[in-house]
Motif scaffolding. Structure first.
Motif, PDB file in Angstrom:
ATOM      1  N   UNK A  75       0.863  -1.173   0.000  1.00 25.53           N
ATOM      2  CA  UNK A  75       0.000   0.000   0.000  1.00 25.53           C
ATOM      3  C   UNK A  75       0.900   1.224   0.000  1.00 25.53           C
ATOM      4  N   UNK A  76       0.669   2.102  -0.943  1.00 27.95           N
ATOM      5  CA  UNK A  76       1.479   3.301  -1.067  1.00 27.95           C
ATOM      6  C   UNK A  76       1.410   4.134   0.216  1.00 27.95           C
ATOM      7  N   UNK A  77       2.554   4.640   0.644  1.00 30.20           N
ATOM      8  CA  UNK A  77       2.609   5.508   1.807  1.00 30.20           C
ATOM      9  C   UNK A  77       2.864   4.793   3.126  1.00 30.20           C
ATOM     10  N   UNK A  78       2.994   3.465   3.079  1.00 32.73           N
ATOM     11  CA  UNK A  78       3.276   2.708   4.300  1.00 32.73           C
ATOM     12  C   UNK A  78       4.729   2.263   4.288  1.00 32.73           C
ATOM     13  N   UNK A  79       5.405   2.436   5.412  1.00 36.21           N
ATOM     14  CA  UNK A  79       6.769   1.959   5.594  1.00 36.21           C
ATOM     15  C   UNK A  79       6.685   0.774   6.552  1.00 36.21           C
ATOM     16  N   UNK A  80       7.172  -0.393   6.109  1.00 39.31           N
ATOM     17  CA  UNK A  80       7.083  -1.618   6.917  1.00 39.31           C
ATOM     18  C   UNK A  80       8.405  -1.905   7.606  1.00 39.31           C
ATOM     19  N   UNK A  81       8.350  -2.340   8.859  1.00 35.45           N
ATOM     20  CA  UNK A  81       9.520  -2.801   9.599  1.00 35.45           C
ATOM     21  C   UNK A  81       9.060  -3.919  10.526  1.00 35.45           C
ATOM     22  N   UNK A  82       9.513  -5.122  10.262  1.00 37.22           N
ATOM     23  CA  UNK A  82       9.198  -6.286  11.099  1.00 37.22           C
ATOM     24  C   UNK A  82       7.695  -6.465  11.320  1.00 37.22           C
ATOM     25  N   UNK A  83       6.912  -6.287  10.245  1.00 28.46           N
ATOM     26  CA  UNK A  83       5.478  -6.486  10.326  1.00 28.46           C
ATOM     27  C   UNK A  83       4.685  -5.303  10.830  1.00 28.46           C
ATOM     28  N   UNK A  84       5.369  -4.225  11.199  1.00 32.04           N
ATOM     29  CA  UNK A  84       4.692  -3.027  11.707  1.00 32.04           C
ATOM     30  C   UNK A  84       4.687  -1.964  10.615  1.00 32.04           C
ATOM     31  N   UNK A  85       3.514  -1.415  10.352  1.00 33.68           N
ATOM     32  CA  UNK A  85       3.367  -0.359   9.362  1.00 33.68           C
ATOM     33  C   UNK A  85       3.464   0.998  10.044  1.00 33.68           C
ATOM     34  N   UNK A  86       4.224   1.897   9.437  1.00 32.90           N
ATOM     35  CA  UNK A  86       4.251   3.285   9.875  1.00 32.90           C
ATOM     36  C   UNK A  86       3.763   4.110   8.693  1.00 32.90           C
ATOM     37  N   UNK A  87       2.891   5.079   8.975  1.00 34.22           N
ATOM     38  CA  UNK A  87       2.296   5.900   7.928  1.00 34.22           C
ATOM     39  C   UNK A  87       2.714   7.353   8.120  1.00 34.22           C
TER      40      UNK A  87
END
Length: 134
Positions: free
Chosen positions: A92-104
């Motif tokens: 999904x555009x605009x989401x940064x993933x790290x270890x299964x956690x999305x940051x928007x």
């Protein structure tokens, strides 16, 4: 109109006993008002209603979401992982993933995780999506 009332997400499950193990044992919810037609789980100012259905798990979108304060987010995610919950990721555009956690970043740095119950109902835990959440 309806904006005066609190909605109750309803989740279809194939096996009510198995669902109770997940919602009570894994998520830590307490049943209230249960019967053969389903189980009501109070949570915050609302509740989840889990009921048996032949259509269990057919929704491929988020069925219910829990909003937690940013300060509690990491603790809640760690508790889910400790219970063996596997986090889902998706493109999904605009989401940064790290270890299964999305940051928007475009939503004030809001964070979220998604996971499925035993029937495939997709649940979400996330922080408020506002510029004040970061």
């Amino acid at each position: 109109m309806l904006s005066d009332y609190t909605p109750t997400p309803s989740l279809a499950v194939a096996d009510l006993a198995r669902a109770r193990e997940f919602y009570e044992g894994v998520l830590g919810l307490t049943a209230a008002g249960d019967g053969p037609e389903g189980v009501r789980y109070p949570a915050g100012a609302s509740a989840l209603f889990v009921y048996p259905s032949a259509y269990a798990g057919t929704n491929k979108a988020t069925a219910a979401a829990f909003e937690v304060p940013l300060a509690a987010f990491d603790v809640e995610v760690a508790a889910l992982r400790a219970q063996g919950v596997e986090l889902l990721t998706f493109d999904l555009e605009g989401i940064v993933w790290a270890d299964g956690v999305a940051t928007m970043p475009e939503m004030g740095g809001a964070k979220a995780v998604w996971f499925a119950d035993p029937d495939g109902n997709i649940l979400n835990v996330g922080t408020p999506m506002s510029s004040g959440s970061a």
